[in-house]
Scaffold this active site. Structure first.
Site: not given
Lengths: 93, 196
Positions: B104, B107, B109
């Site tokens: 990700c 961020c 995820c």
């Protein structure tokens, strides 16, 4: 709203650098890729981050050749992208 | 006050916001801990390993898993509905020709229900920024040297989907039970930074 794109379609991502939140990663802006499959329908994250309540819109898995993103590499990178981020590849972004 | 904070600078900011919200009565003391514990409850890479083992012994299950993972994992008593809303799960299968790896970049995820809390390296900027550009080099640093003929597919969880890799069944595992097969699967295998 019907899905604008189908698997196999060539799409170009927006090249804009928006002022606020976006889920269009910088490395994938202004690039041409291929729709792999639909990935559900979700409100546009950019608008939700601004406190708006957008209608859900189609999200797609879009596959890019690494060479098209980074100028090199033999792998692929698949990114989930909201329909608002995409235009048909043959149109100018 | 939540006990989940690390010692980083952003953690200090989060602690300050949390203390403020508790002081103003928006949050009950300890409420964040309770919510986090509920969210993490049952989340473990053993769950992902069970899904993989079932897929290895049951080709029809594999087909359902790759077509609609959210429905398929219910067959083994699992669900992606533990959070605020059910998250869409996409399972990507390794083959002799193509190896998958998950990241990700925006961020961190991650399918917590199937893999448990993510490892710190998964959240590091180094992994997130490098694996999309040079996956073969990053995988080599994890000790996974792929044949030059094997192509690599990187999946960036930039929106609502969460990804899990379905590793290839190891050679010589024919006689093993489903439970024993699950014991072969690692968290790194489910992310794609190991072969199994």
């Amino acid at each position: 709203m019907a899905d604008r794109f189908a698997p196999g379609d060539r799409v170009r991502t927006r090249a804009l650098d928006p002022a606020g939140h976006t889920r269009l990663p910088r490395y994938a802006r202004g690039a041409v890729g291929t729709v792999v499959e639909p990935a559900g329908r979700h409100p546009l994250a950019d608008d939700r981050a601004r406190g708006l309540r957008p209608d859900p819109q189609p999200v797609y898995h879009v596959r890019f050749a690494a060479a098209d993103l980074f100028g090199g590499g033999d792998h692929s990178v698949t990114v989930e992208l909201w329909e608002d981020y995409l235009t048909p590849a043959e149109e100018q972004a | 006050m939540s006990g989940h904070h690390a010692s980083s600078a952003i953690s200090a900011d989060v602690r300050a916001v949390e203390a403020f919200l508790e002081q103003r009565g928006v949050l009950d003391p300890g409420e964040i801990d309770t919510r986090i514990d509920e969210f993490l409850a049952g989340g473990s890479p053993a769950n992902g390993a069970r899904v993989v083992a079932r897929a290895w012994v049951d080709p029809a299950f594999t087909d359902r898993l790759l077509a609609d993972a959210n429905s398929a994992i219910r067959e083994v008593g699992l669900s992606m509905a533990g959070g605020i809303q059910e998250q869409r799960l996409k399972v990507v299968a390794n083959t002799a020709e193509e190896h998958n790896v998950v990241v990700c970049t925006l961020c961190s995820c991650y399918p917590i229900a199937l893999l448990g809390p993510s490892p710190s390296w998964y959240k590091s900027e180094a992994y997130r920024s490098r694996v999309v550009r040079d996956p073969r080099g990053v995988l080599r640093e994890f000790g996974l040297e792929l044949p030059a003929a094997t192509s690599i597919a990187v999946w960036d969880a930039s929106a609502e989907s969460r990804y899990m890799v379905l590793p290839r069944r190891p050679e010589g595992s024919d006689g093993l039970t489903e439970e024993a097969l699950a014991g072969l699967v690692t968290r790194k295998g489910l992310i794609g930074t190991a072969s199994v």
